[in-house]
Design a protein around this motif. Structure first.
Motif, PDB file in Angstrom:
ATOM      1  N   ASP A 347       9.724 -35.960  -0.436  1.00  0.00           N
ATOM      2  CA  ASP A 347       8.342 -35.666  -0.821  1.00  0.00           C
ATOM      3  C   ASP A 347       8.306 -34.478  -1.779  1.00  0.00           C
ATOM      4  O   ASP A 347       7.770 -33.418  -1.447  1.00  0.00           O
ATOM      5  N   SER A 350       5.179 -32.266  -2.522  1.00  0.00           N
ATOM      6  CA  SER A 350       4.777 -31.223  -1.561  1.00  0.00           C
ATOM      7  C   SER A 350       5.597 -29.952  -1.689  1.00  0.00           C
ATOM      8  O   SER A 350       5.165 -28.902  -1.226  1.00  0.00           O
ATOM      9  N   THR A 361       4.350 -35.828 -11.723  1.00  0.00           N
ATOM     10  CA  THR A 361       3.180 -36.688 -11.515  1.00  0.00           C
ATOM     11  C   THR A 361       2.582 -37.200 -12.833  1.00  0.00           C
ATOM     12  O   THR A 361       1.637 -37.977 -12.821  1.00  0.00           O
ATOM     13  N   THR A 373       2.890 -40.039   2.006  1.00  0.00           N
ATOM     14  CA  THR A 373       3.100 -38.628   1.659  1.00  0.00           C
ATOM     15  C   THR A 373       2.326 -38.320   0.380  1.00  0.00           C
ATOM     16  O   THR A 373       1.904 -39.246  -0.331  1.00  0.00           O
ATOM     17  N   PRO A 374       2.169 -37.060   0.036  1.00  0.00           N
ATOM     18  CA  PRO A 374       1.539 -36.736  -1.260  1.00  0.00           C
ATOM     19  C   PRO A 374       2.268 -37.396  -2.425  1.00  0.00           C
ATOM     20  O   PRO A 374       1.632 -37.832  -3.385  1.00  0.00           O
ATOM     21  N   THR A 375       3.608 -37.514  -2.349  1.00  0.00           N
ATOM     22  CA  THR A 375       4.347 -38.174  -3.433  1.00  0.00           C
ATOM     23  C   THR A 375       3.965 -39.653  -3.510  1.00  0.00           C
ATOM     24  O   THR A 375       3.766 -40.199  -4.604  1.00  0.00           O
ATOM     25  N   CYS A 378       0.704 -40.123  -5.248  1.00  0.00           N
ATOM     26  CA  CYS A 378       0.733 -39.902  -6.709  1.00  0.00           C
ATOM     27  C   CYS A 378       1.502 -41.002  -7.439  1.00  0.00           C
ATOM     28  O   CYS A 378       1.643 -40.947  -8.664  1.00  0.00           O
TER      29      CYS A 378
END
Ligand code: SF4
Length: 438
Positions: A347, A350, A361, A373-375, A378
């Protein structure tokens, strides 16, 4: 699927680099219902692995991530890679060696960069080992023989909870059977919970590790230290510490990111490896890094077998090239040198620095991960994957380099594939696209 209730013994934990292989996991109707012998982190993972799961392949259409067929996701991922000139393949420490193997094959095929999370944790350790070499052993040797344990810049009570009970201070070995037969020394900038258990706690000023290790080396060699203190540690205490190190029968120095990620980085590790080398002229001493993720060591091993290098490998020149600091993920992304990325079981959104994250991103992004996850959020293409050591088997390497085979305990959700299968499908589709474009 396990019908009724079944208990698996000698299960390998897939959380931290200790890879404890003595867990007992009870499964009822394809659900983990009971975990024994594990620490709180491991128990929590095994009982809650279905939380926040990514369940379907996703692609970004008109700015929004929406679910799609597995086949469409493979096609989209292969197309992104086929249009790239310098893709980055990053992650690899929370998956199996078998997946890393396919990852290296894919990186070579697409002519990109492949890096694992070592570059943000124990990269300096590996550079230090290149320079100095290492005197190491298995954790089993430490358990049976070590009468002196040092934890330097690490806090295993929180990060590796069973390290002390299974391998060091609190373990029952063949020749060292109890706590009273072992001495614990902790070196850290603050009195951590691990330090509270120490027979000797050395509180060092932040960023003075290199200085203290150098002074300690001088004392071990019998040289006089002509200062009152080094790194905030009185000279008397340094000499007392040196005497303890020399007079043990078998010492083991474990170190963490407090050493590798403070200023000096690989120089700190060089100094620690050299200290242990010096000590081996007087007694028996080993040094072992406290690796974090359960298979970051496996990622280093597989990449080394296949390319000659353990991380930060550049295939853009048509052959493997390695220069951490130039070819490591954060540096490449910060300089904006990648035009797409494939992230596997990691990730970075993060935890990478701001500039690297912004660039990551802004390029086409493919992610393979069991969780949202945030990844993943995106990404342009995201694949859900089966969890290694729970829903699929695979080989992992413990922090001391011992390979262990993890087991499949439950069936993954329907149509969920392993990292290995997904990577092989992307590779196959990529080759087809390349063949068609010729
Ligand atoms: S110490 Fe690490 S490997 Fe061992 S059970 Fe806990 S999380 Fe798992």
């Amino acid at each position: 699927m396990v019908l009724g209730e079944s208990t698996f013994r000698d299960v390998v934990c897939t959380v931290c680099g200790c890879c404890c292989d003595h867990l007992e996991v009870t499964v009822k109707g394809n659900t983990v219902v009971k975990v024994r012998n594990a620490c709180a982190m491991s128990t929590s993972k095994l009982l809650n692995y279905m939380n926040e799961r990514l369940m379907k392949p996703m692609v970004r259409r008109r700015g929004r991530l929406s679910s799609c067929s597995y086949r469409d996701a493979i096609d989209a991922a292969a197309k992104i890679l086929s249009k790239s000139r310098s893709p980055l393949l990053y992650g690899w420490s929370l998956t199996s060696c078998e997946a890393v193997e396919v990852g290296v094959e894919l990186a070579e095929e697409v002519g990109g960069f492949i890096d694992n999370t070592t570059s943000t944790c124990h990269g300096p350790t590996i550079l230090g080992v290149h320079e100095i070499g290492e005197s190491s052993s298995t954790l089993g040797e430490v358990r049976h023989r070590a009468d002196l344990i040092i934890y330097w810049g690490c806090n295993p009570i929180h990060a590796h909870p069973l390290h002390m009970p299974r391998y060091t201070l609190l373990s029952k070995g063949r020749f060292r059977k109890s706590r009273s037969e072992r001495t614990l020394i902790v070196v850290d900038v603050r009195r951590t919970d691990t330090a509270k258990m120490a027979d000797m706690f050395i509180q060092i000023e932040p960023n003075k590790d290199y200085e203290l290790i150098s002074a300690l080396r001088a004392a071990v060699r019998g040289n006089e230290i002509d200062q009152d203190e080094v790194g905030g540690v009185p000279t008397d205490l340094i000499e007392e510490l040196a005497e303890k190190l020399i007079s043990c029968d078998f010492g083991a120095l474990f170190f963490g990111l407090g050493l590798t990620m403070s200023p000096g980085k690989s120089e700190n590790v060089d100094a620690a490896l050299s200290l242990v080398r010096d000590l081996n002229s007087k007694t028996k001493f080993v040094i072992i890094p406290m690796r974090g993720h359960f298979n970051v060591n496996g990622a280093n091993n597989v990449m080394t077998w296949m390319t000659g290098y353990p991380y930060a490998i550049d295939f853009t020149r048509g052959f493997p090239y390695y220069n951490p600091g130039e070819t490591s993920a954060v540096d490449l992304l910060a300089r904006g040198e990648c035009d797409s990325a494939l992230i596997v079981a990691s990730d970075p959104v993060s935890n990478f620095p701001y500039k690297a994250t912004c660039n990551l991103t802004s390029i086409p992004l493919i992610t393979i991960d069991p969780h949202i996850t945030p990844t993943v959020l995106c990404s342009d293409v995201a694949f859900p994957s089966a969890l290694v050591g729970i829903e699929t088997s695979g080989t992992v390497y413990r922090m001391d380099g011992v390979p262990l085979v993890t087991r499949k305990l439950v069936e993954p959700p329907r149509n969920m594939r392993s990292d290995v299968e997904i990577l092989k499908d992307i590779l196959r589709r990529y080759r087809n696209l390349k063949r068609l474009s010729r």
